[in-house]
Scaffold this motif. Structure first.
Motif, short mmCIF file in Angstrom:
data_model
loop_
_atom_site.label_atom_id
_atom_site.label_comp_id
_atom_site.label_asym_id
_atom_site.label_seq_id
_atom_site.Cartn_x
_atom_site.Cartn_y
_atom_site.Cartn_z
N THR A 194 -4.28 10.93 2.71
CA THR A 194 -5.48 10.20 2.36
C THR A 194 -5.91 9.33 3.52
N ALA A 210 0.86 -1.18 0.00
CA ALA A 210 0.00 0.00 0.00
C ALA A 210 0.90 1.23 0.00
N PHE A 240 -4.30 2.03 9.76
CA PHE A 240 -3.47 1.22 8.87
C PHE A 240 -2.61 0.25 9.66
N SER A 279 -5.13 0.81 0.69
CA SER A 279 -5.13 2.09 -0.01
C SER A 279 -5.40 1.84 -1.48
N TYR A 289 -7.93 5.71 4.52
CA TYR A 289 -7.76 4.35 4.02
C TYR A 289 -9.09 3.85 3.48
N GLY A 303 -1.94 -2.87 -2.59
CA GLY A 303 -2.58 -1.88 -1.74
C GLY A 303 -3.34 -2.44 -0.56
N VAL A 357 0.86 5.30 0.50
CA VAL A 357 0.01 6.34 1.10
C VAL A 357 0.72 7.68 1.03
#
Length: 355
Positions: A231, A183, A196, A309, A233, A259, A185
């Motif tokens: 961002t 993932a 996360f 993500s 999740y 992701g 981010v």
């Protein structure tokens, strides 16, 4: 929704990244946004003056183990690391997650190896988080070409300082091309969603303990999260009242998409094991199952939460739906794939393949 690990096991997250990428800033952000969870930290500076440890010590108090004057990956072996983990994983400490903040010159692969080789029964691997300085990424990569290897090992990559990068989209795309399904981010000031990495608990749960969330609420009003370049999740909650077919679920887990960082919850395998439900803990490519007896008067459901993500939650939900099976009889060898990821009574996996 219960935890995806046994109550005795605490996830250990390795936080890595080159000098100046923003690891300590990210750790401090997690401390102030822990949702009531208590974080223990092993902070490893390079040099005799432990600046990073000083930066987090005020928040962590006695929940910090500081290792100065050298890289953790060179200074200790797995058995020595267990001594530090033992202090933080003691039930009296009340720690919910342990973060090893590595020196900017540490070798992430060795740190991960030490955590996986740990014989401490109270911990479980929680993933490798690699922090990247977006503004300096090209120069850092030119000076340290090993960063490509580090990114390929990571379970989660935080592309930090995007507000200072004139070509943020290009950097994000380049970093994504260098990872192996991790993932990715974007962030500024190390601000990522704590979910996360660990399960956030209500801050009021710990009566009488100083809440960092309370301090943040009253002392950090100048930060407007709506304006942050970070961002959230994506997540999927999946519940099934029919048992899951183990071969199908293992195909799903073995082909986890790019992701998808975490999978947690409980699985009902129906006739394949009528006595136990299976807690599942997956982070990045790491996977482990924990069979435990069904609690009395508990509905036999599969309950899973997937966090990542840029994941396609609807497509993942359809794939999980396809794993349901109401066959009354078990395939004799159907559970073999699952049992590869069950920890044996001596602390070792029954089989220990990479996930």
């Amino acid at each position: 929704m219960g935890s995806s690990r046994t109550p005795q096991q605490i996830p250990v997250v390795v936080l890595a990244g080159f000098l100046g990428s923003g690891k300590t800033t990210l750790l401090n952000h997690l401390l102030h946004r822990s949702g009531g969870s208590r974080i223990g930290a092993i902070v490893n500076d390079f040099g005799a003056i432990e600046i990073d440890a000083m930066a987090v010590a005020g928040a962590l108090g006695d929940s910090t183990v500081s290792l100065g004057n050298g890289c953790l990956c060179c200074a200790v072996d797995a058995s020595e690391l267990d001594l530090y983990l033992d202090r933080l994983a003691a039930p009296a400490a009340g720690i919910d997650v342990i973060v090893i903040e590595a020196s900017g010159l540490a070798e992430p692969q060795e740190l991960v190896r030490m955590v996986l080789a740990s014989e401490h029964p109270g911990i479980v691997y929680g993933g490798l988080v690699e922090v990247v300085d977006a503004a300096e990424f090209d120069d850092t990569r030119a000076r340290h070409p090993e960063i490509d290897r580090h990114l390929a090992l990571a379970d989660l990559v935080v592309v930090n300082k995007l507000d200072r990068a004139p070509d943020a989209d290009r950097v994000l795309g380049l970093v994504g091309s260098l990872t192996d399904r991790a993932a990715v981010v974007p962030a500024t000031y190390g601000r990522i969603e704590p979910e996360f990495l660990f399960d956030c608990r209500p801050s009021r749960e710990r009566i009488g303990q100083l809440s960092l969330d309370d301090l943040h609420e009253h002392g950090d009003d100048d930060h407007d999260h709506a304006g942050h370049l970070h961002t959230g999740y994506d997540s999927l909650s999946f519940v099934a009242d029919l048992p899951m077919e183990p071969r199908g679920l293992m195909r799903f887990l073995d082909s986890r998409p790019e992701g998808l960082y975490r999978v947690k919850g409980y699985v009902d395998f129906g006739p394949h094991d009528t006595v136990n439900r299976y807690a599942v803990h997956a982070v990045g490519r790491f996977l482990r199952f924990y069979p435990e007896p069904w609690p009395p008067a508990t509905a036999r459901l599969t309950q899973l939460v997937l966090i990542g993500s840029g994941i396609d939650a609807r497509a993942l939900g359809k794939e999980l739906e396809a794993c349901k099976n109401d066959a009354p009889h078990a395939d004799e060898h159907g559970m073999w794939g699952v049992l590869r990821y069950v920890q044996g009574p001596n602390g070792a996996d029954l089989e220990d393949p990479p996930a």
